[in-house]
Design a protein around this motif. Structure first.
Motif, PDB file in Angstrom:
ATOM      1  N   HIS A  47       0.966  -1.066  -0.046  1.00  0.00           N
ATOM      2  CA  HIS A  47       0.060   0.037  -0.027  1.00  0.00           C
ATOM      3  C   HIS A  47       0.886   1.173  -0.109  1.00  0.00           C
ATOM      4  O   HIS A  47       1.805   1.312   0.519  1.00  0.00           O
ATOM      5  CB  HIS A  47      -0.846   0.162   1.284  1.00  0.00           C
ATOM      6  N   GLU A  48       0.363   2.232  -0.784  1.00  0.00           N
ATOM      7  CA  GLU A  48       1.457   3.282  -0.960  1.00  0.00           C
ATOM      8  C   GLU A  48       1.586   4.205   0.461  1.00  0.00           C
ATOM      9  O   GLU A  48       2.573   4.666   0.547  1.00  0.00           O
ATOM     10  CB  GLU A  48       0.807   4.250  -2.018  1.00  0.00           C
ATOM     11  N   GLN A  49       0.724   4.235   1.197  1.00  0.00           N
ATOM     12  CA  GLN A  49       0.582   4.737   2.547  1.00  0.00           C
ATOM     13  C   GLN A  49       1.947   4.153   3.227  1.00  0.00           C
ATOM     14  O   GLN A  49       2.557   4.686   3.893  1.00  0.00           O
ATOM     15  CB  GLN A  49      -0.322   4.616   3.370  1.00  0.00           C
ATOM     16  N   ALA A  50       2.098   2.635   3.256  1.00  0.00           N
ATOM     17  CA  ALA A  50       3.205   2.003   4.069  1.00  0.00           C
ATOM     18  C   ALA A  50       4.595   2.623   3.038  1.00  0.00           C
ATOM     19  O   ALA A  50       5.643   2.551   3.888  1.00  0.00           O
ATOM     20  CB  ALA A  50       2.878   0.567   3.593  1.00  0.00           C
ATOM     21  N   ALA A  51       4.455   2.726   1.802  1.00  0.00           N
ATOM     22  CA  ALA A  51       5.563   3.196   1.125  1.00  0.00           C
ATOM     23  C   ALA A  51       6.128   4.577   1.823  1.00  0.00           C
ATOM     24  O   ALA A  51       7.434   4.740   2.022  1.00  0.00           O
ATOM     25  CB  ALA A  51       5.426   3.325  -0.249  1.00  0.00           C
ATOM     26  N   ALA A  52       5.020   5.552   2.182  1.00  0.00           N
ATOM     27  CA  ALA A  52       5.410   6.660   2.333  1.00  0.00           C
ATOM     28  C   ALA A  52       6.037   6.700   3.965  1.00  0.00           C
ATOM     29  O   ALA A  52       7.117   7.336   4.360  1.00  0.00           O
ATOM     30  CB  ALA A  52       4.191   7.583   2.522  1.00  0.00           C
TER      31      ALA A  52
END
Length: 574
Positions: A47-52
């Motif tokens: 999930h992109e939130q996790a990447a951030a």
């Protein structure tokens, strides 16, 4: 070379060792270039939130901007919570999003969208970044990359977003390969008269305190701060974002202040006659709502790199507008051979307050595992850990109150954004940065479910995470809020809430797990958790649902009046 190759080589030239991403069509050129042209580790999350958050963890640990990538549309918008977290907690990061081809962008057309997944992420990100830019021409790319990385680490660190259309990524650039950046040493420029006033105030004070804020870590000046504290011999209280500013066994360390601070630390603030605030915003979570009571009659020096943060909520402070590193260097140099005297009686008084109000005795009539005692026990077996990465909720406060950190251990949490789901993905970034040292994750059952999918990232990369889930079967901090203000109507925190058996979920991802329900099981369970230091493992710690996080400032009262012995007289915002 094509634009994506330049981006890849630029990142490598700036010391970026890892990029965190979830693949999407508009970043495929950049991912391919990083894979083919560099040695940068690509860490794919779910999930992109996790990447951030992972990029934030990496940036906080290394001081090099963490880099996260996402495709246009939902990929880019999913980054926003993590971007905001970097903004509020002064974490250096560069977010690179792929945008649709320039000929597919709507421009001034009276339509909502032209290209598939076209989304104006630049406008959305502007309020929570130091800068947010769209690359409009291929020749702009080198300078905008330079400016992004320089801005992310200069002054008060923070995030920058760069949106790169796909056609620019694949277009040939008529430029040379990027060159390594040579950093220019800073020169202290601190008002000498202000330093004299400060030294005079320190000499005259009988009960001085330093308030260490998160700016110490974000300015990369922790060692200078420790020298300054040792030189002046002043006891140190800390904010939530500076739990790791001093080692727990440092004789000058007092404890955490604020809404859920150690009771003895809030009492020490009230008794102090001089307060030196270093890189702290003095927000409501630190001071309580009664700013006049917090300010008192004491002299306050406030040192910060942002003038707007000083004399904001707490007024009549003596402002020292400076980078903290510059301030410490100037202060240490200006003090020369000056010897500041020990304050034996003041240190003894603080120790007596700590003895009177032990953190492990704040929760009365406790059933089962004592969360504060558990944090001490966890610390004792976790000396090998590089960092403790803590999520948001009651467990966050228990950890900040009671973890015992060594001088080389870090404490990371989401402060300003206060985002549940921070810890697991942020710990991935931390683990990548600190490898091969293990990292401890402390999360609650509610927040852990927010990014639970990243257990697959942990397993796939075999990251040495020791994951502790404090499971009270509810959203505990808000449940406690409802107990205080809504006559114990627990809608959506306990009523209508549930959690899985985390051991079963963890094992489904291939990560061994265990559960404990009783204090007598703690020692054996922690020994199991650390039986293989480099293996990821999860420990589910069951805590009674109605356990509250104490002490807690009774809202509307001075920070010395704390629950459960005082009752709030106003409505807070948790």
């Amino acid at each position: 070379m094509k634009g994506s190759d330049y981006i890849a080589l630029f990142l490598e030239s700036r010391g970026v060792g890892a990029v965190f991403e979830m693949s999407g069509g508009m970043i495929t050129h950049m991912l391919d270039s990083i894979h083919q042209r560099t040695k940068i580790r690509i860490v794919s999350v779910h999930h992109e939130q996790a990447a951030a958050f992972a990029a934030e963890g990496y940036g906080r640990i290394t001081g090099i901007p963490g880099v996260a990538m996402a495709t246009s549309g939902p990929g880019a918008t999913n980054l926003l919570t993590g971007i905001g977290s970097c903004h509020f907690d002064s974490s250096p990061a560069v977010f690179i999003t792929g945008q649709v081809n320039r000929h597919e962008q709507k421009g001034d057309r009276a339509v909502r969208q032209l290209g598939f997944q076209e989304t104006d992420i630049v406008s959305m990100a502007k309020p929570i970044t130091k800068a947010s830019w769209l690359v409009r021409k291929p020749e702009e790319l080198p300078e905008m990359l330079e400016r992004s990385f320089e801005l992310a680490v200069s002054g008060r660190p923070g995030p920058v977003l760069l949106d790169v259309p796909m056609d620019i990524q694949r277009e040939d650039l008529k430029v040379e390969a990027p060159f390594p950046l040579s950093l220019i040493a800073r020169r202290p420029e601190v008002d000498a008269d202000l330093l004299k006033r400060l030294f005079a105030a320190i000499t005259e004070a009988k009960r001085p305190l330093i308030l260490a804020g998160g700016g110490i870590r974000s300015s990369r000046s922790t060692e200078l701060f420790r020298r300054f504290a040792a030189k002046t011999k002043i006891p140190v209280v800390n904010s939530l974002m500076a739990v790791d500013a001093l080692a727990s066994d440092d004789p000058l360390r007092v404890g955490m202040i604020g809404s859920y601070g150690n009771r003895w630390a809030n009492l020490a603030i009230a008794q102090s006659d001089l307060l030196i605030v270093l890189g702290s915003r003095l927000d409501i979570r630190q001071t309580g709502s009664e700013t006049k009571a917090f300010r008192g009659q004491r002299t306050i020096f406030h040192i910060d790199c942002e003038s707007g943060e000083m004399n904001n909520r707490i007024t009549d402070c003596i402002e020292v507008h400076s980078e903290l590193g510059d301030f410490f260097e100037a202060a240490i140099e200006a003090s020369g051979n000056e010897s500041f005297h020990e304050r034996t009686e003041w240190v003894r008084d603080i120790a007596a307050l700590r003895m009177e109000w032990p953190d492990t005795s704040e929760i009365k009539n406790l059933k089962g595992i004592n969360p504060n005692q558990f944090m001490h026990d966890l610390s004792r077996v976790s000396s090998a850990a590089a960092a403790f990465v803590v999520d948001v909720g009651q467990h966050q406060m228990w950890a900040a109150q009671s973890l015992d950190l060594h001088s080389d251990q870090r404490f990371l949490t989401s402060g300003g954004m206060g985002s549940m789901g921070f810890a697991l993905p942020a710990s991935i970034g931390v683990a990548v940065a600190t490898s091969p040292r293990p990292v401890v994750v402390v999360a609650g059952d509610g927040g852990f479910q927010s990014n639970i999918q990243e257990l697959q990232t942990v397993f796939r990369n075999q990251l040495p995470l020791k994951i502790v889930v404090i499971d009270n079967g509810c959203h505990g901090m808000v449940r406690q809020f409802q107990e205080s203000y809504f006559e114990a109507r627990y809608q959506s925190t306990l009523w209508g809430y549930s959690a899985p058996k985390f051991t079963a979920v963890s094992e489904a991802y291939g990560i061994p797990a265990s559960t404990i329900t009783d204090q007598e099981q703690v020692a054996e369970a922690l020994a199991w958790l650390w039986s293989d230091p480099v293996r990821p493992a999860l420990l589910q710690v069951m805590v009674d649902t109605y356990t509250n996080a104490y002490p807690k400032i009774a809202f509307g009262r001075p920070n010395t009046e704390m629950e459960p012995f005082a009752t709030p007289i106003g409505m807070e915002s948790t």
